[in-house]
Design an enzyme around this catalytic site. Structure first.
Site, mmCIF file in Angstrom:
data_model
loop_
_atom_site.group_PDB
_atom_site.id
_atom_site.type_symbol
_atom_site.label_atom_id
_atom_site.label_comp_id
_atom_site.label_asym_id
_atom_site.label_seq_id
_atom_site.Cartn_x
_atom_site.Cartn_y
_atom_site.Cartn_z
ATOM 1 N N ASN A 105 58.363 41.819 10.300
ATOM 2 C CA ASN A 105 59.828 41.826 10.275
ATOM 3 C C ASN A 105 60.310 42.262 11.645
ATOM 4 O OD1 ASN A 105 60.422 41.294 7.480
ATOM 5 N ND2 ASN A 105 59.566 43.304 7.034
ATOM 6 N N HIS A 106 61.568 42.046 11.912
ATOM 7 C CA HIS A 106 62.177 42.698 13.068
ATOM 8 C C HIS A 106 62.720 44.039 12.592
ATOM 9 C CE1 HIS A 106 63.003 38.879 15.666
ATOM 10 N NE2 HIS A 106 61.797 38.878 15.106
ATOM 11 N N GLU A 107 62.537 45.043 13.438
ATOM 12 C CA GLU A 107 63.137 46.363 13.170
ATOM 13 C C GLU A 107 64.653 46.166 13.154
ATOM 14 O OE1 GLU A 107 63.919 49.726 12.331
ATOM 15 O OE2 GLU A 107 61.813 49.824 12.987
#
Ligand SMILES: CC(C)(COP(=O)(O)OP(=O)(O)OC[C@H]1O[C@@H](n2cnc3c(N)ncnc32)[C@H](O)[C@@H]1OP(=O)(O)O)[C@@H](O)C(=O)NCCC(=O)NCCS
Length: 223
Positions: free
Chosen positions: A86-88
């Site tokens: 995921n992207h933070e």
């Protein structure tokens, strides 16, 4: 004329496919005997293994920060994605390129590895997300987005994916898990046509599978 060109095209495609498989192996992906990853599927560096006899069709993407393993004799249909990152999302910026250019640390995060079990069928355009384990014999329906682990021999569908039903009675599932036919040697698989012809929703299915286990035990005893 066209026949010759078609033949040449077929030969070229065959060779490119062999080259593609060789390249995946060269990049350290363990690919079991008889497995095929159709050229046009994209496998990232965190894909660790693709089990024997598994087929990954075109336009599939398996990528992300965490380890991805695919079991034996799976069918992963066109356009399915397995994404282990995921992207933070708690920072000001969401773009990985931006973060690399201007600093601010790593933006990719993960909920953990993805493990696709043995004998799994993943439908067209399904997405399996990080931290998910898809149990042996499970079915992921077309277009499902799988955010939670899937029990063995369970069909999941929808967004987010939910269990639709189990493929078989619990007793049959227990027997199948105990048989673990996907671990059998090639010769035994070839000699076990009856197992793969049987409708396992029949009332006698559990007893039928127990018979296979008993045969195995007595063959081992005799050996
Ligand atoms: C899941 C699947 C295998 C059917 O399984 P099934 O247990 O026989 O499912 P049913 O058709 O009885 O449907 C059960 C319920 O799940 C729903 N459902 C089935 N497939 C669904 C899907 N892909 N997405 C969302 N819901 C789905 C049905 O609408 C039904 O809901 P309802 O009870 O509210 O009416 C099939 O629908 C599917 O998705 N196949 C994948 C096709 C594919 O990608 N092929 C790739 C190349 S071969």
């Amino acid at each position: 004329m066209w026949r010759i060109l078609e033949r040449l095209e077929w030969e070229l495609r065959r060779r490119l496919q062999c080259l593609y498989m060789a390249r995946l192996r060269h990049h350290g992906i363990e690919i079991g005997p008889g497995a095929s990853v159709v050229r046009g599927a994209a496998l990232g560096p965190t894909v660790e293994s693709v089990g024997a006899g598994t087929r990954i069709h075109s336009n599939c993407v398996l990528k992300g920060r965490s380890r991805i393993t695919v079991g034996k004799y799976c069918d992963i249909a066109e356009g399915a994605h397995v994404v282990s990152s995921n992207h933070e999302i708690n920072r000001a910026n969401l773009s990985v390129d931006f973060q690399r250019r201007y600093g601010g640390g790593e933006l990719l995060e993960t909920r953990g590895p993805v493990r696709i079990g043995n004998g799994v069928w993943i439908g067209d355009n399904a997405v399996v997300l990080s931290g998910v384990e898809v149990g042996d014999g499970a079915v992921v329906s077309a277009g499902a987005i799988v955010t939670r682990s899937v029990e063995p021999f369970t069909i999941v569908a929808g967004v987010p994916a939910k269990a639709v039903r189990k493929r078989f009675d619990d007793e049959v599932i227990e027997e199948l898990l105990a048989l673990a036919w996907w671990d059998w040697p090639e010769g035994r698989l070839r000699a076990s046509g009856a197992l793969f012809e049987k409708d396992l929703t029949d009332a006698d299915a559990a007893e039928f599978l127990r018979g296979f286990r008993r045969d195995r035990a007595s063959a081992a005893g005799a050996g």
